[in-house]
Design a protein around this motif. Structure first.
Motif, PDB file in Angstrom:
ATOM      1  N   MET A  65      63.872  65.934   6.494  1.00 39.44           N
ATOM      2  CA  MET A  65      64.981  64.822   6.983  1.00 39.44           C
ATOM      3  C   MET A  65      64.944  64.953   8.438  1.00 39.44           C
ATOM      4  N   LEU A  66      64.778  66.014   9.136  1.00 40.67           N
ATOM      5  CA  LEU A  66      64.782  66.186  10.698  1.00 40.67           C
ATOM      6  C   LEU A  66      63.916  65.386  11.311  1.00 40.67           C
ATOM      7  N   THR A  67      62.564  65.241  10.616  1.00 40.59           N
ATOM      8  CA  THR A  67      61.578  64.660  11.041  1.00 40.59           C
ATOM      9  C   THR A  67      61.639  63.155  10.524  1.00 40.59           C
ATOM     10  N   VAL A  68      62.011  62.895   9.522  1.00 40.56           N
ATOM     11  CA  VAL A  68      62.201  61.526   9.057  1.00 40.56           C
ATOM     12  C   VAL A  68      63.275  60.776   9.997  1.00 40.56           C
ATOM     13  N   LEU A  69      64.287  61.309  10.226  1.00 39.56           N
ATOM     14  CA  LEU A  69      65.237  60.908  11.340  1.00 39.56           C
ATOM     15  C   LEU A  69      64.760  60.614  12.620  1.00 39.56           C
ATOM     16  N   GLN A  70      63.832  61.537  13.229  1.00 45.00           N
ATOM     17  CA  GLN A  70      63.433  61.697  14.425  1.00 45.00           C
ATOM     18  C   GLN A  70      62.195  60.427  14.637  1.00 45.00           C
ATOM     19  N   GLN A  71      61.548  60.499  13.585  1.00 45.81           N
ATOM     20  CA  GLN A  71      60.486  59.802  13.366  1.00 45.81           C
ATOM     21  C   GLN A  71      60.835  58.125  13.251  1.00 45.81           C
ATOM     22  N   SER A  72      61.734  57.734  12.467  1.00 42.38           N
ATOM     23  CA  SER A  72      62.292  56.635  12.312  1.00 42.38           C
ATOM     24  C   SER A  72      63.015  56.011  13.471  1.00 42.38           C
ATOM     25  N   ILE A 169      67.429  59.013  24.918  1.00 38.53           N
ATOM     26  CA  ILE A 169      68.566  59.865  24.829  1.00 38.53           C
ATOM     27  C   ILE A 169      69.257  59.940  23.751  1.00 38.53           C
ATOM     28  N   ILE A 170      69.362  59.005  22.875  1.00 36.77           N
ATOM     29  CA  ILE A 170      69.971  59.120  21.488  1.00 36.77           C
ATOM     30  C   ILE A 170      69.232  59.988  20.552  1.00 36.77           C
ATOM     31  N   PRO A 171      67.901  59.832  20.484  1.00 43.66           N
ATOM     32  CA  PRO A 171      67.260  60.807  19.538  1.00 43.66           C
ATOM     33  C   PRO A 171      67.546  62.271  20.086  1.00 43.66           C
ATOM     34  N   LEU A 172      67.745  62.544  21.394  1.00 45.90           N
ATOM     35  CA  LEU A 172      67.600  63.742  21.840  1.00 45.90           C
ATOM     36  C   LEU A 172      69.146  64.349  21.673  1.00 45.90           C
ATOM     37  N   MET A 173      69.941  63.610  22.044  1.00 44.18           N
ATOM     38  CA  MET A 173      71.513  63.924  22.234  1.00 44.18           C
ATOM     39  C   MET A 173      72.429  63.803  20.835  1.00 44.18           C
ATOM     40  N   ILE A 175      70.851  62.645  17.513  1.00 39.80           N
ATOM     41  CA  ILE A 175      70.163  62.606  16.112  1.00 39.80           C
ATOM     42  C   ILE A 175      69.695  64.093  15.892  1.00 39.80           C
ATOM     43  N   THR A 176      69.119  64.784  16.977  1.00 36.36           N
ATOM     44  CA  THR A 176      68.802  66.164  16.552  1.00 36.36           C
ATOM     45  C   THR A 176      70.008  67.083  16.278  1.00 36.36           C
ATOM     46  N   PRO A 177      70.984  67.017  17.244  1.00 33.44           N
ATOM     47  CA  PRO A 177      72.258  67.804  17.092  1.00 33.44           C
ATOM     48  C   PRO A 177      72.748  67.489  15.745  1.00 33.44           C
ATOM     49  N   LEU A 178      73.064  66.195  15.339  1.00 35.72           N
ATOM     50  CA  LEU A 178      73.836  66.032  13.876  1.00 35.72           C
ATOM     51  C   LEU A 178      72.816  66.408  12.681  1.00 35.72           C
ATOM     52  N   VAL A 179      71.452  66.647  13.011  1.00 33.56           N
ATOM     53  CA  VAL A 179      70.799  67.276  11.901  1.00 33.56           C
ATOM     54  C   VAL A 179      70.848  68.603  11.885  1.00 33.56           C
ATOM     55  N   PHE A 180      70.929  69.178  12.942  1.00 33.24           N
ATOM     56  CA  PHE A 180      71.089  70.713  12.606  1.00 33.24           C
ATOM     57  C   PHE A 180      72.550  71.022  12.554  1.00 33.24           C
ATOM     58  N   LEU A 181      73.542  70.340  12.878  1.00 29.83           N
ATOM     59  CA  LEU A 181      74.859  70.593  12.124  1.00 29.83           C
ATOM     60  C   LEU A 181      75.084  69.853  10.970  1.00 29.83           C
ATOM     61  N   GLY A 182      74.256  69.281  10.361  1.00 26.75           N
ATOM     62  CA  GLY A 182      74.510  68.654   9.114  1.00 26.75           C
ATOM     63  C   GLY A 182      73.665  69.329   8.138  1.00 26.75           C
ATOM     64  N   GLY A 183      73.410  70.731   8.414  1.00 28.46           N
ATOM     65  CA  GLY A 183      73.017  71.557   7.344  1.00 28.46           C
ATOM     66  C   GLY A 183      71.610  71.521   6.984  1.00 28.46           C
ATOM     67  N   ALA A 184      70.924  71.399   8.051  1.00 26.09           N
ATOM     68  CA  ALA A 184      69.454  71.273   7.605  1.00 26.09           C
ATOM     69  C   ALA A 184      68.734  72.531   7.192  1.00 26.09           C
ATOM     70  N   PHE A 185      69.467  73.510   8.095  1.00 26.66           N
ATOM     71  CA  PHE A 185      68.895  74.894   7.841  1.00 26.66           C
ATOM     72  C   PHE A 185      69.880  76.155   7.223  1.00 26.66           C
ATOM     73  N   TYR A 186      71.058  75.327   6.579  1.00 27.47           N
ATOM     74  CA  TYR A 186      72.155  76.259   5.897  1.00 27.47           C
ATOM     75  C   TYR A 186      72.699  75.305   4.920  1.00 27.47           C
TER      76      TYR A 186
END
Ligand SMILES: Nc1ncnc2c1ncn2[C@@H]1O[C@H](COP(=O)(O)OP(=O)(O)OP(=O)(O)O)[C@@H](O)[C@H]1O
Ligand SMILES: [Mg+2]
Lengths: 253, 308
Positions: A65-72, A169-173, A175-186
């Motif tokens: 998901m992290l990759t799909v979101l960033q790549q999209s 800036i949007i992908p960095l600031m 998307i990535t935080p939302l994925v990390f906080l969205g339970g990607a790894f927990y």
């Protein structure tokens, strides 16, 4: 419908992807391998399993998901920003094509690229962990819906952006935080109740939860809610693009 | 001839408050070449951009081939090819692919024979597999023309097609434009070179400060303004014109030393011989003769200055 216009845009965008296929694939695959090494081996040594799933396998859907979101987002935003930047957008805007056709071409190509990369990552993960996919159809459906939704978001960012910094800036600031906080790894259930509540405000949580359900048949939120969330996201994106083309915002003088 | 483009009360005020066009009315006949002249910032590009769908009009209507450019934009735009003023081209794409892309974008199925014809007509066939970024400026401009022709438009807009193009290439482009016209394409071009308008156009429009100052047949315009003036310098000043010179409608300069005679270069007889004979028999002696012809450039400058 001007199908030929959709095909023209789609194939030019895909051609660009295939021109640089190794760059396009190498970086997401490399970072995925790193995630496996760091999260899977280092953290996985301490967290044996999450809800009965080996930690290494548990993070696969989140990683994809992290990759799909960033790549999209980055593919679609670059896809429309580049012609704006070099001026070739005049041709797109003067063509007998509706906003739907233009969007279908750019977003379709960006989503296709993201899905292809996701599949490559999935295959890569097979080398590290045993992954079993409980609902293959829904896995692919979530993948495509998410890729399309976030490509739409990327398309909007590409139209909005006035320079390369804004493009990044949007992908960095966001998307990535939302994925990390969205339970990607927990799992959100591992959070204290208050933070578990906050996490539910994060739209990405619903995507990751639904996607993880398609793998392991367990989810933070009911899968119907996840589907509803993706559909809502998709519609909101389409509406925004429609409004932009109607008013000509940042496109027509 | 039927009008392929009808422009009615078209105005444009940009978001910043600049009025780029004020109530422009213009009919463009099918198959003609119309040249738009006007100083920098006159509104030529704005006019073209509105017709092509790049800029939204503030007021007024435009119809192309009978189709409204807003409500029937598909039908209208399918008829139009645009060569923009700025060279904007995808750098990493190959020449032939950019043409195929343009054709597809305008909803036309792939036709390699047509693409080849266009590339050959613009002397680009040898460069078909080059990347756009490897081309010279003049070649890039020709690629833009080729792209605009890839979907066989009925109307072609050329926004300063020969800016920065060398003389021989310019002649080559004029030739291409003539061939297109012969094939029935309507062409609207903007230019700062009066010679170009004079050479190419059937009609000439002059825009200044967003207003269409005049649209006239080129030949009529040239006739109207293409008059010659003969200035006769006398050895001594005159108080008044002798009655025998009246039929010539001469103008006498304020100091009385010069007679100015206007005549049409196209007329069968200029009347100069008769005038000189009449001057001699009136007992005036001539010091010098000067003839001048007003060019389109003077006409154009005159119109623009009149406004200022
Ligand atoms: N996108 C824009 N936003 C705001 N003002 C604009 C825009 N484009 C053009 N203008 C203004 O509108 C006026 C007309 O510009 P336009 O480009 O149509 O002139 P032009 O006749 O094509 O000039 P040139 O011969 O220099 O190409 C100018 O005052 C210009 O500054
Ligand atoms: Mg201009």
């Amino acid at each position: 419908m001007n199908w030929l216009a959709i095909r023209a845009i789609y194939s030019v965008e895909m051609a660009r992807f295939f021109r640089t296929i190794w760059q396009s694939l190498a970086s997401p695959v490399l970072s995925t391998v790193l995630y496996f090494v760091v999260f899977g081996a280092a953290i996985g040594g301490r967290i044996q399993s999450v809800e009965g799933i080996a930690y290494g396998a548990f993070i696969v859907p989140g990683l994809i998901m992290l990759t799909v979101l960033q790549q999209s987002v980055s593919n679609a935003s670059f896809g429309i920003y580049f012609p704006k930047f070099i001026g070739t957008i005049y041709e797109i805007l003067s063509a007998p094509a509706s906003f739907l056709e233009i969007v279908a071409g750019y977003v379709g190509a960006a989503a296709t690229k993201a899905v292809l990369i996701a599949l490559v990552i999935l295959v890569t993960s097979f080398f590290f962990v045993g992954v079993h996919i409980a609902h293959p159809f829904w896995m692919v459906a979530f993948l495509i819906l998410t890729a399309v939704s976030f490509s739409l978001l990327g398309f909007l960012i590409g139209i909005w952006a006035k320079n390369f910094e804004q493009l990044q800036i949007i992908p960095l600031m966001v998307i990535t935080p939302l994925v990390f906080l969205g339970g990607a790894f927990y799992s959100a259930s591992m959070l204290p109740p208050f933070w578990a509540g906050v996490a539910r405000l994060n739209p990405v949580l619903y995507l990751i939860s639904g996607f993880r359900w398609s793998f392991f048949d367990l989810a933070d939120v009911p899968v119907g809610v996840s589907l509803f969330a993706v559909a809502l996201f998709l519609l909101a994106g389409l509406f925004a693009v429609w409004a932009i083309f109607r008013t000509g915002w940042r496109l027509r003088g | 001839m039927p009008s392929i483009i009808e422009i009615r009360d078209l105005s444009k005020v940009y978001a910043g408050g600049t009025t780029a066009l004020s109530e422009v009315n213009l009919d463009i006949a099918e198959g003609e070449i119309l040249a738009l002249l006007g100083p920098n910032g006159a509104g030529k590009t704005t006019l073209i951009s509105i017709i092509c769908g790049l800029v939204t009009p503030s007021a007024g209507q435009v119809r192309v081939g009978g189709h409204d450019i807003v409500s029937s934009y598909r039908a209208a735009r399918a008829l139009i090819g645009l060569v923009p003023q700025e060279i904007s081209i995808e750098p990493f794409e190959r020449v032939i692919n950019t043409l195929r892309f343009s054709r597809g974008l305008f909803g036309k199925p792939r036709d390699d024979a047509h693409v080849e014809r266009v590339l050959r007509a613009l002397s680009l066939w040898d460069k078909r597999d080059s990347m756009n970024k490897e081309l010279s400026g003049g070649m890039k401009r020709r690629v833009l023309i080729a792209k605009a022709l890839a979907h066989e438009p009925k109307v072609l807009f050329l926004d300063e097609p020969t800016a920065g193009v060398d003389v021989s290439l310019r002649r080559e482009m004029w030739q291409v434009v003539r061939e297109l016209r012969a094939a029935g394409t309507t062409i609207i071009l903007t230019t700062h070179y009066i010679a170009e308008a004079e050479e190419m156009a059937d009609r000439i429009g002059v825009i200044d400060a967003g207003r269409l100052k005049l649209v006239r047949d080129k030949t009529a315009l040239m006739q109207e303004f293409g008059r010659k003036r003969l200035t006769v310098e006398l050895t001594g000043p005159l108080d008044a014109l002798p009655a025998s010179l009246e039929p010539f409608e001469l103008a006498l300069s304020p100091d009385g030393t010069r007679l100015v005679y206007s005549y049409d270069t196209r007329a069968e007889r200029s009347g100069i011989a008769r005038l000189l004979a009449a001057i001699a028999s009136a007992g005036l002696s001539v010091r010098d003769l000067v003839t001048e012809q007003s060019s389109l450039e003077e006409v154009f400058l005159g119109l623009v200055e009149e406004q200022a």
